[in-house]
Design a protein around this motif. Structure first.
Motif, PDB file in Angstrom:
ATOM      1  N   ASN A 115       0.811  -1.215   0.000  1.00  0.00           N
ATOM      2  CA  ASN A 115       0.000   0.000   0.000  1.00  0.00           C
ATOM      3  C   ASN A 115       0.848   1.270   0.000  1.00  0.00           C
ATOM      4  O   ASN A 115       0.471   2.259  -0.632  1.00  0.00           O
ATOM      5  N   ASP A 116       1.959   1.255   0.714  1.00  0.00           N
ATOM      6  CA  ASP A 116       2.727   2.475   0.957  1.00  0.00           C
ATOM      7  C   ASP A 116       3.939   2.675   0.058  1.00  0.00           C
ATOM      8  O   ASP A 116       4.399   3.800  -0.106  1.00  0.00           O
ATOM      9  N   VAL A 117       4.481   1.601  -0.518  1.00  0.00           N
ATOM     10  CA  VAL A 117       5.678   1.735  -1.365  1.00  0.00           C
ATOM     11  C   VAL A 117       5.426   1.236  -2.789  1.00  0.00           C
ATOM     12  O   VAL A 117       5.973   1.798  -3.738  1.00  0.00           O
ATOM     13  N   LYS A 118       4.582   0.244  -2.950  1.00  0.00           N
ATOM     14  CA  LYS A 118       4.296  -0.289  -4.286  1.00  0.00           C
ATOM     15  C   LYS A 118       3.910   0.801  -5.288  1.00  0.00           C
ATOM     16  O   LYS A 118       4.414   0.797  -6.417  1.00  0.00           O
ATOM     17  N   PRO A 119       3.061   1.783  -4.905  1.00  0.00           N
ATOM     18  CA  PRO A 119       2.735   2.839  -5.874  1.00  0.00           C
ATOM     19  C   PRO A 119       3.951   3.675  -6.286  1.00  0.00           C
ATOM     20  O   PRO A 119       3.977   4.241  -7.374  1.00  0.00           O
ATOM     21  N   ILE A 120       4.944   3.739  -5.436  1.00  0.00           N
ATOM     22  CA  ILE A 120       6.174   4.491  -5.725  1.00  0.00           C
ATOM     23  C   ILE A 120       7.108   3.634  -6.583  1.00  0.00           C
ATOM     24  O   ILE A 120       7.657   4.093  -7.578  1.00  0.00           O
ATOM     25  N   ALA A 121       7.278   2.367  -6.181  1.00  0.00           N
ATOM     26  CA  ALA A 121       8.227   1.467  -6.861  1.00  0.00           C
ATOM     27  C   ALA A 121       7.719   1.003  -8.218  1.00  0.00           C
ATOM     28  O   ALA A 121       8.508   0.782  -9.143  1.00  0.00           O
ATOM     29  N   GLY A 122       6.405   0.786  -8.317  1.00  0.00           N
ATOM     30  CA  GLY A 122       5.843   0.330  -9.583  1.00  0.00           C
ATOM     31  C   GLY A 122       6.089  -1.130  -9.896  1.00  0.00           C
ATOM     32  O   GLY A 122       6.017  -1.542 -11.050  1.00  0.00           O
ATOM     33  N   THR A 123       6.384  -1.938  -8.875  1.00  0.00           N
ATOM     34  CA  THR A 123       6.592  -3.372  -9.065  1.00  0.00           C
ATOM     35  C   THR A 123       5.541  -4.131  -8.259  1.00  0.00           C
ATOM     36  O   THR A 123       4.958  -3.584  -7.321  1.00  0.00           O
ATOM     37  N   GLU A 124       5.300  -5.394  -8.623  1.00  0.00           N
ATOM     38  CA  GLU A 124       4.279  -6.185  -7.934  1.00  0.00           C
ATOM     39  C   GLU A 124       4.667  -6.541  -6.500  1.00  0.00           C
ATOM     40  O   GLU A 124       3.812  -6.699  -5.643  1.00  0.00           O
ATOM     41  N   SER A 125       5.972  -6.728  -6.269  1.00  0.00           N
ATOM     42  CA  SER A 125       6.470  -6.984  -4.916  1.00  0.00           C
ATOM     43  C   SER A 125       7.772  -6.203  -4.766  1.00  0.00           C
ATOM     44  O   SER A 125       8.325  -5.694  -5.740  1.00  0.00           O
ATOM     45  N   CYS A 126       8.252  -6.091  -3.544  1.00  0.00           N
ATOM     46  CA  CYS A 126       9.491  -5.341  -3.291  1.00  0.00           C
ATOM     47  C   CYS A 126      10.664  -6.082  -3.925  1.00  0.00           C
ATOM     48  O   CYS A 126      10.898  -7.255  -3.640  1.00  0.00           O
ATOM     49  N   GLN A 127      11.409  -5.406  -4.776  1.00  0.00           N
ATOM     50  CA  GLN A 127      12.535  -6.013  -5.482  1.00  0.00           C
ATOM     51  C   GLN A 127      13.878  -5.564  -4.900  1.00  0.00           C
ATOM     52  O   GLN A 127      14.915  -5.707  -5.544  1.00  0.00           O
ATOM     53  N   THR A 128      13.854  -5.039  -3.672  1.00  0.00           N
ATOM     54  CA  THR A 128      15.071  -4.602  -3.000  1.00  0.00           C
ATOM     55  C   THR A 128      15.637  -5.734  -2.142  1.00  0.00           C
ATOM     56  O   THR A 128      14.892  -6.427  -1.449  1.00  0.00           O
ATOM     57  N   HIS A 129      16.957  -5.904  -2.172  1.00  0.00           N
ATOM     58  CA  HIS A 129      17.665  -6.840  -1.298  1.00  0.00           C
ATOM     59  C   HIS A 129      18.029  -6.064  -0.037  1.00  0.00           C
ATOM     60  O   HIS A 129      18.889  -5.191  -0.074  1.00  0.00           O
ATOM     61  N   HIS A 130      17.344  -6.374   1.062  1.00  0.00           N
ATOM     62  CA  HIS A 130      17.561  -5.652   2.317  1.00  0.00           C
ATOM     63  C   HIS A 130      18.540  -6.405   3.207  1.00  0.00           C
ATOM     64  O   HIS A 130      18.447  -7.623   3.343  1.00  0.00           O
ATOM     65  N   THR A 131      19.450  -5.673   3.819  1.00  0.00           N
ATOM     66  CA  THR A 131      20.322  -6.213   4.855  1.00  0.00           C
ATOM     67  C   THR A 131      20.340  -5.180   5.969  1.00  0.00           C
ATOM     68  O   THR A 131      20.585  -3.993   5.719  1.00  0.00           O
ATOM     69  N   GLY A 132      20.043  -5.595   7.178  1.00  0.00           N
ATOM     70  CA  GLY A 132      20.011  -4.618   8.252  1.00  0.00           C
ATOM     71  C   GLY A 132      19.589  -5.198   9.574  1.00  0.00           C
ATOM     72  O   GLY A 132      19.595  -6.418   9.773  1.00  0.00           O
ATOM     73  N   ILE A 133      19.185  -4.284  10.485  1.00  0.00           N
ATOM     74  CA  ILE A 133      18.800  -4.662  11.841  1.00  0.00           C
ATOM     75  C   ILE A 133      17.556  -3.894  12.253  1.00  0.00           C
ATOM     76  O   ILE A 133      17.424  -2.704  11.965  1.00  0.00           O
ATOM     77  N   CYS A 134      16.660  -4.608  12.911  1.00  0.00           N
ATOM     78  CA  CYS A 134      15.461  -3.996  13.473  1.00  0.00           C
ATOM     79  C   CYS A 134      15.830  -3.430  14.846  1.00  0.00           C
ATOM     80  O   CYS A 134      16.370  -4.144  15.696  1.00  0.00           O
ATOM     81  N   LEU A 135      15.552  -2.138  15.050  1.00  0.00           N
ATOM     82  CA  LEU A 135      15.861  -1.496  16.327  1.00  0.00           C
ATOM     83  C   LEU A 135      14.680  -1.523  17.287  1.00  0.00           C
ATOM     84  O   LEU A 135      14.873  -1.626  18.493  1.00  0.00           O
ATOM     85  N   GLU A 136      13.471  -1.391  16.738  1.00  0.00           N
ATOM     86  CA  GLU A 136      12.280  -1.449  17.589  1.00  0.00           C
ATOM     87  C   GLU A 136      11.063  -1.787  16.745  1.00  0.00           C
ATOM     88  O   GLU A 136      11.075  -1.649  15.526  1.00  0.00           O
ATOM     89  N   GLY A 137      10.026  -2.242  17.428  1.00  0.00           N
ATOM     90  CA  GLY A 137       8.796  -2.609  16.738  1.00  0.00           C
ATOM     91  C   GLY A 137       8.893  -3.981  16.093  1.00  0.00           C
ATOM     92  O   GLY A 137       9.864  -4.716  16.297  1.00  0.00           O
ATOM     93  N   GLN A 138       7.851  -4.313  15.319  1.00  0.00           N
ATOM     94  CA  GLN A 138       7.778  -5.628  14.688  1.00  0.00           C
ATOM     95  C   GLN A 138       7.300  -5.491  13.255  1.00  0.00           C
ATOM     96  O   GLN A 138       6.506  -4.594  12.946  1.00  0.00           O
ATOM     97  N   MET A 139       7.764  -6.394  12.408  1.00  0.00           N
ATOM     98  CA  MET A 139       7.366  -6.426  11.010  1.00  0.00           C
ATOM     99  C   MET A 139       7.279  -7.887  10.574  1.00  0.00           C
ATOM    100  O   MET A 139       8.054  -8.721  11.040  1.00  0.00           O
ATOM    101  N   THR A 140       6.334  -8.170   9.695  1.00  0.00           N
ATOM    102  CA  THR A 140       6.253  -9.483   9.065  1.00  0.00           C
ATOM    103  C   THR A 140       6.576  -9.302   7.589  1.00  0.00           C
ATOM    104  O   THR A 140       6.076  -8.374   6.957  1.00  0.00           O
ATOM    105  N   VAL A 141       7.406 -10.192   7.063  1.00  0.00           N
ATOM    106  CA  VAL A 141       7.780 -10.180   5.653  1.00  0.00           C
ATOM    107  C   VAL A 141       7.216 -11.454   5.029  1.00  0.00           C
ATOM    108  O   VAL A 141       7.453 -12.552   5.544  1.00  0.00           O
ATOM    109  N   ARG A 142       6.440 -11.293   3.936  1.00  0.00           N
ATOM    110  CA  ARG A 142       5.916 -12.463   3.209  1.00  0.00           C
ATOM    111  C   ARG A 142       6.562 -12.471   1.832  1.00  0.00           C
ATOM    112  O   ARG A 142       6.389 -11.546   1.045  1.00  0.00           O
ATOM    113  N   PHE A 143       7.297 -13.541   1.561  1.00  0.00           N
ATOM    114  CA  PHE A 143       7.991 -13.683   0.284  1.00  0.00           C
ATOM    115  C   PHE A 143       7.028 -14.157  -0.791  1.00  0.00           C
ATOM    116  O   PHE A 143       5.964 -14.704  -0.494  1.00  0.00           O
TER     117      PHE A 143
END
Length: 117
Positions: free
Chosen positions: A45-73
């Motif tokens: 909802n929040d990035v797809k309209p900007i990226a213009g792709t069906e799913s996120c095509q970015t390779h992310h590497t990092g660390i979560c500092l706070e909060g929670q997120m679910t990633v569905r491949f």
């Protein structure tokens, strides 16, 4: 050559459609982002309209500092990410913030993230 820049005053702020933003600092060839994914944020909802792709095509590497997120491949598998979790996320996914706390994530895979295609 050495360089530094504080993420509190990023070189660039990339707002999402709603529900947060990505602060970006670039030093030479190195790009680092601090994403603030507010409650209700969802990539589709929040990035797809900007990226213009069906799913996120970015390779992310990092660390979560706070909060929670679910990633569905794209293959249907899911990964829950929370504070202290270091991740290497392959391209081809959707993701969303879980709960009523913003998910703050530091990510080295943001050179082209949340930029218009």
């Amino acid at each position: 050559m050495s360089d530094k820049h504080n993420i509190a005053t990023p070189h660039e702020r990339r707002p999402f459609q709603a529900h947060g933003h990505m602060d970006v600092v670039t030093l030479g060839d190195f790009t680092l982002g601090r994403g603030v994914f507010e409650p209700g944020w969802r990539w589709s909802n929040d990035v797809k309209p900007i990226a213009g792709t069906e799913s996120c095509q970015t390779h992310h590497t990092g660390i979560c500092l706070e909060g929670q997120m679910t990633v569905r491949f794209d293959d249907g598998t899911e990964l829950d990410v929370g504070p202290g979790d270091v991740v290497d996320l392959s391209p081809g996914h959707d993701a969303w913030t879980v709960g009523d706390t913003a998910c703050v994530f530091v990510d080295t895979g943001v050179k082209g993230y949340a930029k218009p295609a």
